[in-house]
Design an enzyme around this catalytic site. Structure first.
Site, short mmCIF file in Angstrom:
data_model
loop_
_atom_site.label_atom_id
_atom_site.label_comp_id
_atom_site.label_asym_id
_atom_site.label_seq_id
_atom_site.Cartn_x
_atom_site.Cartn_y
_atom_site.Cartn_z
CG HIS A 299 -1.90 -1.04 1.36
ND1 HIS A 299 -2.06 -1.83 2.47
CD2 HIS A 299 -2.84 -1.47 0.47
CE1 HIS A 299 -3.04 -2.68 2.28
NE2 HIS A 299 -3.53 -2.51 1.08
NE ARG B 201 -2.87 -7.82 -4.51
CZ ARG B 201 -3.66 -8.15 -3.50
NH1 ARG B 201 -3.16 -8.27 -2.30
NH2 ARG B 201 -4.94 -8.39 -3.69
#
Ligand code: PNS
Length: 165
Positions: free
Chosen positions: A17, A90
């Protein structure tokens, strides 16, 4: 002045993050990290705890504001005068969910666009869920989260273990 929102559960915030937060500031002047008050997901941390950890680990990054939100993301973005939503991608497994969410948000409010940043390879495997699973089993999470977050995660599971005793 460009303002973007990076929304998520952040239960807890990981290095993945933080990487997205730092890189987002190349495409926006200001970034609001919006933490969802998602009680339906039974988070490990309260929204106040998640916001407070995020504030702590982003304090060295200029032009980042951390807030809690509930309700529709596009409404929150609109109220915050932000017209960009940032999400990290991702792997291909994220894609379907992210595509559906961004398209829904676009239909709800076409003034707001979603921008995806592909996660750096070294964090491509990383998720808050796996961090919690490793910590719950007593594993070392220092490569996944900043120290102060790791400490809070360990405290939570310690507390849970004590309560179950
Ligand atoms: O970190 P997460 O849990 O993947 O983040 C999901 C989040 C917070 C981005 C998403 O659940 C969200 O935007 N929730 C707000 C409710 C909403 O606007 N739903 C419609 C979008 S499909």
């Amino acid at each position: 002045m460009k303002r973007a929102i990076y929304p998520g559960s952040f239960d807890p915030v990981t290095y993945g993050h933080l990487d997205v937060i730092e890189r987002s500031l190349k495409i926006t002047d200001e970034l609001i990290v919006g933490v969802l008050k998602n009680n339906a997901k039974h988070p490990l941390f309260s929204v106040e705890e998640r916001v407070s950890m995020l504030i702590e680990v982003t304090k060295h990054i200029p032009n980042v504001k951390v807030e809690a939100f509930d309700g529709l993301l596009v409404d929150y973005a609109c109220q915050s005068h932000a017209n960009i939503i940032v999400r990290g991608l991702r792997a291909i497994t994220d894609f379907e969910y992210e595509l559906q969410m961004s398209q829904t948000n676009y239909v709800l409010n076409p003034q707001i666009d979603t921008v995806f940043l592909t996660t750096r390879l070294e964090y491509a495997y990383l998720s808050s869920s796996t961090v919690k699973e490793v910590a719950m089993m007593g594993g070392d999470i220092k490569k996944f989260v900043p120290d102060i977050v790791g400490e809070k995660v360990r405290e939570k599971y310690q507390l849970r273990r004590e309560k179950n005793e």
